[in-house]
Design an enzyme around this catalytic site. Sequence first.
Site, short mmCIF file in Angstrom:
data_model
loop_
_atom_site.label_atom_id
_atom_site.label_comp_id
_atom_site.label_asym_id
_atom_site.label_seq_id
_atom_site.Cartn_x
_atom_site.Cartn_y
_atom_site.Cartn_z
N HIS A 158 17.43 35.72 -47.53
CA HIS A 158 17.21 36.03 -46.11
C HIS A 158 15.76 36.48 -45.85
O HIS A 158 15.13 36.06 -44.90
CB HIS A 158 18.21 37.10 -45.68
CG HIS A 158 18.44 37.15 -44.20
ND1 HIS A 158 19.65 37.54 -43.66
CD2 HIS A 158 17.65 36.88 -43.14
CE1 HIS A 158 19.57 37.51 -42.34
NE2 HIS A 158 18.36 37.11 -42.00
N TYR A 194 24.95 39.57 -40.73
CA TYR A 194 25.50 39.45 -39.36
C TYR A 194 26.93 39.99 -39.25
O TYR A 194 27.46 40.08 -38.14
CB TYR A 194 25.48 38.00 -38.87
CG TYR A 194 24.13 37.31 -38.88
CD1 TYR A 194 22.94 38.02 -39.06
CD2 TYR A 194 24.04 35.94 -38.71
CE1 TYR A 194 21.72 37.38 -39.09
CE2 TYR A 194 22.81 35.29 -38.73
CZ TYR A 194 21.65 36.02 -38.93
OH TYR A 194 20.45 35.37 -38.94
N1 LIG Z 1 16.38 33.97 -40.93
C1 LIG Z 1 16.21 34.96 -40.09
O1 LIG Z 1 15.60 36.00 -40.43
C2 LIG Z 1 16.73 34.84 -38.69
C3 LIG Z 1 16.30 35.75 -37.71
C4 LIG Z 1 16.80 35.59 -36.42
C5 LIG Z 1 17.69 34.56 -36.13
N2 LIG Z 1 18.11 33.70 -37.12
C6 LIG Z 1 19.08 32.60 -36.85
O2 LIG Z 1 18.57 31.79 -35.80
C7 LIG Z 1 19.54 31.73 -34.74
C8 LIG Z 1 18.84 31.55 -33.40
O3 LIG Z 1 18.09 32.70 -33.08
P1 LIG Z 1 18.51 33.73 -31.89
O4 LIG Z 1 19.99 33.87 -31.92
O5 LIG Z 1 17.74 34.95 -32.01
O6 LIG Z 1 17.92 33.07 -30.66
P2 LIG Z 1 18.19 32.04 -29.52
O7 LIG Z 1 19.11 30.95 -29.91
O8 LIG Z 1 16.81 31.69 -29.12
O9 LIG Z 1 18.82 32.95 -28.39
C9 LIG Z 1 20.15 33.30 -28.26
C10 LIG Z 1 20.37 33.87 -26.88
O10 LIG Z 1 19.98 32.90 -25.90
C11 LIG Z 1 21.01 32.70 -24.96
N3 LIG Z 1 21.04 31.27 -24.64
C12 LIG Z 1 21.15 30.25 -25.53
N4 LIG Z 1 21.14 29.07 -24.87
C13 LIG Z 1 21.00 29.35 -23.56
C14 LIG Z 1 20.93 28.55 -22.40
N5 LIG Z 1 20.99 27.22 -22.48
N6 LIG Z 1 20.78 29.17 -21.20
C15 LIG Z 1 20.72 30.53 -21.13
N7 LIG Z 1 20.79 31.33 -22.19
C16 LIG Z 1 20.93 30.76 -23.40
C17 LIG Z 1 22.27 33.17 -25.60
O11 LIG Z 1 23.16 33.70 -24.65
P3 LIG Z 1 24.63 33.06 -24.33
O12 LIG Z 1 25.48 33.37 -25.52
O13 LIG Z 1 25.03 33.76 -23.10
O14 LIG Z 1 24.42 31.59 -24.12
C18 LIG Z 1 21.77 34.24 -26.56
O15 LIG Z 1 21.74 35.49 -25.92
C19 LIG Z 1 20.29 33.06 -34.92
O16 LIG Z 1 21.50 33.09 -34.20
C20 LIG Z 1 20.44 33.12 -36.41
O17 LIG Z 1 21.50 32.28 -36.83
C21 LIG Z 1 17.63 33.83 -38.39
#
Ligand SMILES: NC(=O)c1ccc[n+]([C@@H]2O[C@H](COP(=O)([O-])OP(=O)(O)OC[C@H]3O[C@@H](n4cnc5c(N)ncnc54)[C@H](OP(=O)(O)O)[C@@H]3O)[C@@H](O)[C@H]2O)c1
Length: 267
Positions: free
Chosen positions: A99, A41
């Site tokens: 990862h 990241y």
């Molecule tokens: N191990 C892996 O391979 C892997 C892969 C992907 C992700 N991850 C981890 O999992 C975490 C979560 O996944 P993600 O970041 O893809 O997805 P997520 O949390 O489902 O989505 C993040 C997005 O949702 C928006 N959001 C969050 N809460 C909201 C709300 N209450 N209302 C409106 N919009 C909202 C955020 O925008 P705003 O900032 O505008 O709120 C952001 O654009 C990642 O950040 C990472 O740490 C791990």
Amino acid sequence: MVETIPSFGLGTFRVDAAKTTNAVKSALQLGYRHIDTAQYYNNEAAVGQGVRESGVARDAIWVTTKVWWERLSHDALVASLTDSHAKLDIGTIDLALVHWPSPDGAVPIAETLAAMQEAQKLGLIRHYGVSNFTAPLLEEALKAPGGDAIVTNQIEVSPFLANRALVDATQKLGVKVTAYMPLGEGRAHTDATLKAIAGKHGATPAQVTFAWLLSRDIVVLSASTNPEHQKANWDAQKLKLDADDIAKIDALDEGKRNANPPFAPKW
Ligand SMILES: NC(=O)c1ccc[n+]([C@@H]2O[C@H](COP(=O)([O-])OP(=O)(O)OC[C@H]3O[C@@H](n4cnc5c(N)ncnc54)[C@H](OP(=O)(O)O)[C@@H]3O)[C@@H](O)[C@H]2O)c1
């Protein structure tokens, strides 16, 4: 020290380093105690700065990073965690994950786990675990020396990818499931079923999604740089869904996977 992985964490994937420090600080000030980052990241230094500037005691916070799949051989892994440790600059990292599994088993999992144990001995990390491991890969890892210390398998889980077989297998093996991309790349916000359940509880579709994951004993990662969203997401922990709500969310599963890069294992 936080001894077990906290059930609700802040994700930082696709969050610019410039915005990460403030996002981490505001989340910690709202009560979050679990921050998820990764070498991939490019924001570990900003995460560490947020932790240090938050005013929250370091030993009350759980920070996870992840080792990229090209650095899973013994020396590469130890060197990369030495780098993560320096960038984060928060003392011992609470958890380091593989990862993605080594494509086609090019680096044996036993070698990677031995390197994780070496990183523990060097004081770089406290715990280790895996991410994106299928059930057979997880079973193989658990049988390798040091495999019994794997604390979590971090995988994609959303209402549209309930991932039931892998979640069940992981939990039966005694390993905690952590869910990433819980909102199905934003789709949860507009889904009619989730909106209806949210309306019934005076909640948001995102909160309903997180409450559903927590009801399955899954650790939730949600990413937001917006303190209002962070607060609303955090408050999902107070929401209790009934059996009817859960059955309706379970029925949304369509096996829709968002994270499936070319180096992913055969799901
Ligand atoms: N191990 C892996 O391979 C892997 C892969 C992907 C992700 N991850 C981890 O999992 C975490 C979560 O996944 P993600 O970041 O893809 O997805 P997520 O949390 O489902 O989505 C993040 C997005 O949702 C928006 N959001 C969050 N809460 C909201 C709300 N209450 N209302 C409106 N919009 C909202 C955020 O925008 P705003 O900032 O505008 O709120 C952001 O654009 C990642 O950040 C990472 O740490 C791990």
